[in-house]
Design an enzyme around this catalytic site. Structure first.
Site, PDB file in Angstrom:
ATOM      1  N   ARG A   1       1.948  11.992  -9.838  1.00 52.03           N
ATOM      2  CA  ARG A   1       2.443  10.492  -9.405  1.00 52.03           C
ATOM      3  C   ARG A   1       3.941  10.363  -9.881  1.00 52.03           C
ATOM      4  NH1 ARG A   1      -1.834   7.347  -7.982  1.00 52.03           N
ATOM      5  NH2 ARG A   1      -3.689   8.176  -9.153  1.00 52.03           N
TER       6      ARG A   1
ATOM      7  N   ASP B   1      -3.728   5.721   6.036  1.00 53.84           N
ATOM      8  CA  ASP B   1      -4.390   6.746   6.791  1.00 53.84           C
ATOM      9  C   ASP B   1      -5.369   6.649   7.840  1.00 53.84           C
ATOM     10  OD1 ASP B   1      -4.542   9.560   6.723  1.00 53.84           O
ATOM     11  OD2 ASP B   1      -6.150   9.520   5.274  1.00 53.84           O
TER      12      ASP B   1
ATOM     13  N   GLU C   1       0.735  -1.108  -0.093  1.00 53.68           N
ATOM     14  CA  GLU C   1      -0.074  -0.055  -0.041  1.00 53.68           C
ATOM     15  C   GLU C   1       0.788   1.134   0.007  1.00 53.68           C
ATOM     16  OE1 GLU C   1      -2.539   1.729  -0.779  1.00 53.68           O
ATOM     17  OE2 GLU C   1      -4.036   1.628   0.978  1.00 53.68           O
ATOM     18  N   ASP C   2       0.443   2.421  -0.488  1.00 50.94           N
ATOM     19  CA  ASP C   2       1.091   3.606  -0.483  1.00 50.94           C
ATOM     20  C   ASP C   2       1.146   4.380   0.756  1.00 50.94           C
ATOM     21  OD1 ASP C   2      -1.462   4.194  -0.850  1.00 50.94           O
ATOM     22  OD2 ASP C   2      -1.215   5.850  -2.504  1.00 50.94           O
TER      23      ASP C   2
ATOM     24  N   PHE D   1      -0.996  16.232   3.536  1.00 53.40           N
ATOM     25  CA  PHE D   1      -1.479  15.437   2.301  1.00 53.40           C
ATOM     26  C   PHE D   1      -0.154  15.514   1.452  1.00 53.40           C
ATOM     27  CE2 PHE D   1      -3.176  15.163  -1.938  1.00 53.40           C
ATOM     28  CZ  PHE D   1      -4.078  14.477  -1.797  1.00 53.40           C
TER      29      PHE D   1
HETATM   30  P1  5GP Z   1      -7.400   4.993   4.339  1.00 49.27           P
HETATM   31  O1  5GP Z   1      -8.454   4.247   3.834  1.00 49.27           O
HETATM   32  O2  5GP Z   1      -6.055   4.394   4.980  1.00 49.27           O
HETATM   33  O3  5GP Z   1      -7.949   6.257   5.028  1.00 49.27           O
HETATM   34  O4  5GP Z   1      -6.611   5.569   2.629  1.00 49.27           O
HETATM   35  C1  5GP Z   1      -5.823   5.080   2.251  1.00 49.27           C
HETATM   36  C2  5GP Z   1      -5.771   5.708   0.911  1.00 49.27           C
HETATM   37  O5  5GP Z   1      -5.998   7.307   0.899  1.00 49.27           O
HETATM   38  C3  5GP Z   1      -4.194   5.601   0.562  1.00 49.27           C
HETATM   39  O6  5GP Z   1      -3.883   4.626   0.125  1.00 49.27           O
HETATM   40  C4  5GP Z   1      -3.927   6.863  -0.149  1.00 49.27           C
HETATM   41  O7  5GP Z   1      -4.552   6.189  -1.617  1.00 49.27           O
HETATM   42  C5  5GP Z   1      -5.205   7.773   0.327  1.00 49.27           C
HETATM   43  N1  5GP Z   1      -4.478   8.897   0.859  1.00 49.27           N
HETATM   44  C6  5GP Z   1      -4.198   8.963   2.152  1.00 49.27           C
HETATM   45  N2  5GP Z   1      -3.387  10.062   2.628  1.00 49.27           N
HETATM   46  C7  5GP Z   1      -3.104  10.510   1.413  1.00 49.27           C
HETATM   47  C8  5GP Z   1      -1.972  11.932   0.951  1.00 49.27           C
HETATM   48  O8  5GP Z   1      -1.506  12.369   1.948  1.00 49.27           O
HETATM   49  N3  5GP Z   1      -2.164  12.050  -0.279  1.00 49.27           N
HETATM   50  C9  5GP Z   1      -2.631  11.203  -1.171  1.00 49.27           C
HETATM   51  N4  5GP Z   1      -2.812  11.628  -2.572  1.00 49.27           N
HETATM   52  N5  5GP Z   1      -3.534  10.137  -0.806  1.00 49.27           N
HETATM   53  C10 5GP Z   1      -3.610  10.075   0.373  1.00 49.27           C
HETATM   54 MG    MG Z   2      -3.662   3.615  -1.711  1.00 48.09          MG
HETATM   55 MG    MG Z   3      -5.567   8.785  -4.838  1.00 50.31          MG
END
Ligand code: 5GP
Ligand code: MG
Ligand code: MG
Length: 181
Positions: free
Chosen positions: A167, A105, A101-102, A154
């Site tokens: 990206r 959050d 995963e990237d 962010f």
């Molecule tokens: P979660 O379900 O954990 O809240 O969200 C995870 C996803 O939200 C990450 O895989 C990513 O795609 C997106 N996300 C969370 N924080 C950021 C951020 O700082 N920048 C961007 N571009 N996407 C984020």
């Molecule tokens: Mg993601």
């Molecule tokens: Mg995105």
């Protein structure tokens, strides 16, 4: 597409990312030394650069597959609703699965994906995230390996977008909105 002007401030350099991946891959290679069943699953689209660097640093036989799940639209706000846009191509039953995963959050995306994949009876399933934002967590989940723990900012770059842009930046940067211009 965003209309608000912004600049990107570098937060984690390309060099630091590469060094961290090298460290992580030593651990991961040791973890999976005895298996020939490893399948690395990248969560699209944000992990595509990370997974490319990761698998090339692993000294193991690996297969690669992708899954697209999203809780984000084009906005900067998270949502609890997770949708699967593209499923895996292959079977994972009896396999060792490493989900890539990237960013973790709120944790809802990873929780949902793990639930989905565990139902397919993999032998073992582990997770790695390039970035972790622990202060934002809502779901009770932690990745097994983390590249960097970051504050609630962010971020973009190294596969991660803002409104589908940025990206291709080689580093991780934070978005800062600027007035006027
Ligand atoms: P979660 O379900 O954990 O809240 O969200 C995870 C996803 O939200 C990450 O895989 C990513 O795609 C997106 N996300 C969370 N924080 C950021 C951020 O700082 N920048 C961007 N571009 N996407 C984020
Ligand atoms: Mg993601
Ligand atoms: Mg995105």
């Amino acid at each position: 597409m965003s209309e608000r002007p912004y600049v990107i401030d570098e937060m984690i350099s390309a060099k630091s990312i590469a060094a961290r991946i090298e460290e992580l891959c030593k651990e991961i290679t040791a973890e999976y030394r005895d298996t020939d069943k490893l399948i690395v699953v990248g969560l699209l689209r944000g992990s595509f650069v990370f997974i490319a660097d990761l698998v090339r640093e692993l000294n193991l036989p690996v297969e690669v597959d992708f899954l697209e799940a999203s809780s984000y639209g084009n906005a900067m706000e998270s949502s609890r609703e997770v949708r699967i846009f593209k499923d895996l191509r292959g079977e994972i039953e009896g396999r060792d699965v490493l989900v890539v995963e990237d960013i973790v959050d709120t944790g809802h995306t990873l929780t949902h994906v793990l639930h989905l994949l565990k139902a397919r009876n993999p032998r073992k399933i582990k997770t790695i995230a390039l970035l972790d934002k622990p202060s934002r967590r809502e779901a009770d989940i932690a990745a097994d390996w983390i590249g960097f723990s970051i504050p609630d900012e962010f971020v973009v770059g190294y596969g991660i977008d803002y409104a589908q842009r940025n990206r291709n930046l080689p580093f991780i940067g934070k978005v800062r909105f600027v007035e006027g211009s």
